[in-house]
Design an enzyme around this catalytic site. Structure first.
Site, PDB file in Angstrom:
ATOM      1  N   ASN A 166       0.833  -1.202   0.000  1.00 34.05           N
ATOM      2  CA  ASN A 166       0.000   0.000   0.000  1.00 34.05           C
ATOM      3  C   ASN A 166       0.873   1.260   0.000  1.00 34.05           C
ATOM      4  O   ASN A 166       2.053   1.199  -0.312  1.00 34.05           O
ATOM      5  CB  ASN A 166      -1.017   0.003   1.146  1.00 34.05           C
ATOM      6  CG  ASN A 166      -2.350   0.571   0.712  1.00 34.05           C
ATOM      7  OD1 ASN A 166      -2.433   1.628   0.124  1.00 34.05           O
ATOM      8  ND2 ASN A 166      -3.424  -0.151   1.007  1.00 34.05           N
ATOM      9  N   ARG A 167       0.278   2.406   0.359  1.00 32.49           N
ATOM     10  CA  ARG A 167       0.909   3.705   0.117  1.00 32.49           C
ATOM     11  C   ARG A 167       1.559   4.299   1.365  1.00 32.49           C
ATOM     12  O   ARG A 167       1.022   4.179   2.469  1.00 32.49           O
ATOM     13  CB  ARG A 167      -0.137   4.694  -0.428  1.00 32.49           C
ATOM     14  CG  ARG A 167      -0.703   4.279  -1.780  1.00 32.49           C
ATOM     15  CD  ARG A 167      -1.893   5.137  -2.196  1.00 32.49           C
ATOM     16  NE  ARG A 167      -2.339   4.796  -3.547  1.00 32.49           N
ATOM     17  CZ  ARG A 167      -3.211   3.818  -3.829  1.00 32.49           C
ATOM     18  NH1 ARG A 167      -3.745   3.100  -2.834  1.00 32.49           N
ATOM     19  NH2 ARG A 167      -3.555   3.569  -5.076  1.00 32.49           N
ATOM     20  N   HIS A 223       3.561   0.016  -2.618  1.00 32.55           N
ATOM     21  CA  HIS A 223       3.939  -1.403  -2.667  1.00 32.55           C
ATOM     22  C   HIS A 223       5.442  -1.623  -2.694  1.00 32.55           C
ATOM     23  O   HIS A 223       5.950  -2.502  -3.403  1.00 32.55           O
ATOM     24  CB  HIS A 223       3.284  -2.076  -3.866  1.00 32.55           C
ATOM     25  CG  HIS A 223       1.791  -2.152  -3.799  1.00 32.55           C
ATOM     26  ND1 HIS A 223       1.097  -2.207  -2.612  1.00 32.55           N
ATOM     27  CD2 HIS A 223       0.845  -2.173  -4.789  1.00 32.55           C
ATOM     28  CE1 HIS A 223      -0.208  -2.271  -2.862  1.00 32.55           C
ATOM     29  NE2 HIS A 223      -0.388  -2.247  -4.169  1.00 32.55           N
ATOM     30  N   HIS A 275      -1.276  -9.803  -3.434  1.00 26.52           N
ATOM     31  CA  HIS A 275      -2.050  -8.914  -4.308  1.00 26.52           C
ATOM     32  C   HIS A 275      -2.772  -9.703  -5.405  1.00 26.52           C
ATOM     33  O   HIS A 275      -2.839  -9.245  -6.547  1.00 26.52           O
ATOM     34  CB  HIS A 275      -1.129  -7.860  -4.916  1.00 26.52           C
ATOM     35  CG  HIS A 275      -1.808  -6.585  -5.301  1.00 26.52           C
ATOM     36  ND1 HIS A 275      -2.792  -6.521  -6.270  1.00 26.52           N
ATOM     37  CD2 HIS A 275      -1.645  -5.313  -4.852  1.00 26.52           C
ATOM     38  CE1 HIS A 275      -3.191  -5.272  -6.411  1.00 26.52           C
ATOM     39  NE2 HIS A 275      -2.518  -4.508  -5.561  1.00 26.52           N
ATOM     40  N   SER A 276      -3.330 -10.859  -5.065  1.00 27.29           N
ATOM     41  CA  SER A 276      -4.094 -11.619  -6.055  1.00 27.29           C
ATOM     42  C   SER A 276      -5.394 -10.912  -6.403  1.00 27.29           C
ATOM     43  O   SER A 276      -6.063 -10.338  -5.546  1.00 27.29           O
ATOM     44  CB  SER A 276      -4.410 -13.022  -5.535  1.00 27.29           C
ATOM     45  OG  SER A 276      -3.253 -13.831  -5.536  1.00 27.29           O
ATOM     46  N   TYR A 277      -5.738 -10.963  -7.695  1.00 28.63           N
ATOM     47  CA  TYR A 277      -7.025 -10.485  -8.186  1.00 28.63           C
ATOM     48  C   TYR A 277      -7.915 -11.711  -8.382  1.00 28.63           C
ATOM     49  O   TYR A 277      -7.592 -12.588  -9.185  1.00 28.63           O
ATOM     50  CB  TYR A 277      -6.867  -9.782  -9.538  1.00 28.63           C
ATOM     51  CG  TYR A 277      -6.156  -8.459  -9.527  1.00 28.63           C
ATOM     52  CD1 TYR A 277      -6.849  -7.270  -9.746  1.00 28.63           C
ATOM     53  CD2 TYR A 277      -4.779  -8.387  -9.349  1.00 28.63           C
ATOM     54  CE1 TYR A 277      -6.191  -6.045  -9.794  1.00 28.63           C
ATOM     55  CE2 TYR A 277      -4.111  -7.163  -9.386  1.00 28.63           C
ATOM     56  CZ  TYR A 277      -4.818  -6.010  -9.605  1.00 28.63           C
ATOM     57  OH  TYR A 277      -4.159  -4.798  -9.650  1.00 28.63           O
ATOM     58  N   ASP A 306     -11.328   1.234  -3.786  1.00 27.29           N
ATOM     59  CA  ASP A 306      -9.905   1.050  -3.529  1.00 27.29           C
ATOM     60  C   ASP A 306      -9.644   1.649  -2.158  1.00 27.29           C
ATOM     61  O   ASP A 306      -9.012   2.687  -2.022  1.00 27.29           O
ATOM     62  CB  ASP A 306      -9.060   1.726  -4.613  1.00 27.29           C
ATOM     63  CG  ASP A 306      -7.581   1.391  -4.485  1.00 27.29           C
ATOM     64  OD1 ASP A 306      -7.238   0.471  -3.712  1.00 27.29           O
ATOM     65  OD2 ASP A 306      -6.756   2.067  -5.156  1.00 27.29           O
ATOM     66  N   GLN A 336      -7.393  -4.065   2.188  1.00 27.07           N
ATOM     67  CA  GLN A 336      -7.590  -3.137   1.080  1.00 27.07           C
ATOM     68  C   GLN A 336      -8.496  -3.830   0.074  1.00 27.07           C
ATOM     69  O   GLN A 336      -8.134  -4.844  -0.522  1.00 27.07           O
ATOM     70  CB  GLN A 336      -6.260  -2.763   0.427  1.00 27.07           C
ATOM     71  CG  GLN A 336      -6.382  -1.658  -0.616  1.00 27.07           C
ATOM     72  CD  GLN A 336      -6.485  -0.262  -0.006  1.00 27.07           C
ATOM     73  OE1 GLN A 336      -6.289  -0.087   1.208  1.00 27.07           O
ATOM     74  NE2 GLN A 336      -6.769   0.731  -0.829  1.00 27.07           N
ATOM     75  N   GLU A 370      -6.674  -7.444  -0.064  1.00 26.61           N
ATOM     76  CA  GLU A 370      -5.287  -7.412   0.382  1.00 26.61           C
ATOM     77  C   GLU A 370      -5.257  -7.241   1.897  1.00 26.61           C
ATOM     78  O   GLU A 370      -5.363  -6.130   2.410  1.00 26.61           O
ATOM     79  CB  GLU A 370      -4.544  -6.272  -0.298  1.00 26.61           C
ATOM     80  CG  GLU A 370      -4.614  -6.292  -1.814  1.00 26.61           C
ATOM     81  CD  GLU A 370      -4.268  -4.934  -2.402  1.00 26.61           C
ATOM     82  OE1 GLU A 370      -3.173  -4.401  -2.094  1.00 26.61           O
ATOM     83  OE2 GLU A 370      -5.107  -4.399  -3.166  1.00 26.61           O
TER      84      GLU A 370
END
Length: 311
Positions: free
Chosen positions: A69-70, A95, A165-167, A226, A254, A277
Site C-alpha cells: 500500500n501507500r 507497494h 495482491h491476487s485479483y 480502492d 484493502q 489485500e
C-alpha cells in the site's frame, strides 16, 4: 520447472501444488500465485510470461513489500531519522517502490505436494528502507483453502507490511461487478485526493462502504472501490456458484475492484478481478495512532490469511 528468464539471466521457477479440488501454480518471481484452480476453474488473474510480469502486471498475484500500500510523499521518520523512498504513485511510494518484492526472485526453501515456502532477503537500504529484512511466505493448500503464512525478521528497526495482491474472479471470466461481497468491518479509512488516509476511522453505516450485509460490487459507488477497511471479523465473496471465505490475523483489508485496469497496459480490462489485500493500514509509519508496522531486531512478526472455497 523453469517458467522463464529475467533480462539478467536469472531463472524464474514455477512450482505446482495440489490438494483435493484445489490446484495452484506459484512463481519464484514475486512469490506470485499465477493460478489457483477450484475444481478446474482458475479464480485468479495470471500472466503468460516473465516479460508480461515485468511490463504488463499490476502486481497480479504477487507478494508486495517491503511496505504494501501507500506511504505519503515517499517518506517516514523512525527513531528520529527520516527515510526517503522511491515515489511511484503520484506523490506516494506504493507497494515497496520501483523495485519492490514483486520484482524480486524468491528462493524455494521447502516444497511438498500441497505446500511451498519461499524466502527473500532485502538488504539494508533496499528501496530506501533501513535494516536487512528476511521474509518468509508459505502457501498451503488444505481443506478447500489456500492458506498464506508470513514471517518477518530484521537486524535493525524498520517498517514492514506484506500482503498478497491476487485479483480474484470467482466466475473465472467476465468482470466482478456482479460479485456479492460481505466485509465484517464497521469502519473504513477515508482518504484524501492522493489516496492517503486522513487519519479518521469512519463508520460505514449509512455509506456506500457498508458491506456488513452482502452487496454486489457495482450496486453503489460505481463499484470503483480502492479503500482500506478496519476488520472486525472475516470476509466473503460469492459469484459463479462459488463462495470464498477469507479470514486473517491482520487488522485491515484493502478492497480493490480493479477499476484502474485498462486492457491496454495490462491484458485485463476494468473490473476483471477484485483484491482483498489483508494488511496493516496504509501510511501507518506516518500515522502513530494506527497499529504499528515497526519491526525491531529480536522480534519475529507473523501473520496468516486463509481463502476457503465452498460451492
Amino acid at each position: 520447472m523453469i517458467f522463464g528468464t529475467l533480462p539478467s539471466g536469472e531463472q524464474v521457477e514455477q512450482v505446482e501444488l495440489s490438494s483435493g479440488r484445489l490446484r495452484a501454480e506459484v512463481l519464484t518471481l514475486g512469490c506470485i500465485v499465477r493460478s489457483l484452480e477450484v475444481s478446474g476453474r482458475n479464480v485468479v488473474l495470471g500472466l503468460d510470461s516473465v516479460e508480461d510480469y515485468l511490463t504488463r502486471s499490476r502486481y497480479f498475484g504477487a507478494v508486495v513489500g517491503r511496505y504494501g500500500n501507500r506511504i505519503a510523499n515517499g517518506r517516514f521518520t523512525l527513531d528520529g531519522v527520516e527515510y526517503r523512498l522511491p515515489v511511484n504513485n503520484g506523490l506516494n511510494s506504493l507497494h515497496g517502490g520501483l523495485e519492490g518484492f514483486d520484482r524480486k526472485v524468491w528462493t524455494v526453501q521447502d516444497l511438498s505436494g500441497d505446500a511451498v515456502t519461499l524466502t527473500l532477503t532485502s538488504p539494508d537500504g533496499d528501496q530506501g528502507y533501513p535494516g536487512t529484512l528476511t521474509a518468509q511466505v508459505t502457501y498451503t493448500l488444505a481443506d478447500d483453502a489456500l492458506r498464506i503464512d508470513y514471517a518477518m525478521e530484521a537486524d535493525a528497526p524498520t517498517v514492514v507490511n506484506l500482503t498478497n495482491h491476487s485479483y480474484f474472479n470467482l466466475a473465472g471470466s467476465g468482470d466482478v461487478r456482479d460479485h456479492v461481497v460481505r466485509l465484517e468491518a464497521e469502519h473504513y479509512l477515508p482518504v484524501d485526493e492522493h489516496k492517503i488516509p486522513t487519519g479518521e476511522l469512519a463508520p460505514v453505516k449509512g455509506t456506500p462502504f457498508d458491506f456488513t450485509e452482502p452487496h454486489a460490487v457495482a450496486e453503489r459507488y460505481d463499484g470503483a472501490y480502492d479503500h482500506c477497511f478496519v476488520l472486525d471479523g472475516g470476509m466473503q465473496v460469492t459469484a459463479g456458484g462459488l463462495t470464498m471465505e477469507v479470514t486473517t490475523t491482520e487488522p485491515g483489508v484493502q478492497f480493490y475492484t480493479g477499476s484502474m485496469l485498462d486492457g491496454v497496459a495490462t491484458p485485463y480490462g476494468p473490473f476483471a478481478g477484485l483484491c482483498l489485500e489483508t494488511q496493516h493500514y496504509p501510511d501507518s509509519p506516518n500515522q502513530p495512532h494506527f497499529p504499528s508496522t515497526v519491526l525491531r531486531p529480536g522480534e519475529r512478526r507473523t501473520s496468516t490469511t486463509t481463502y476457503r472455497f465452498t460451492s
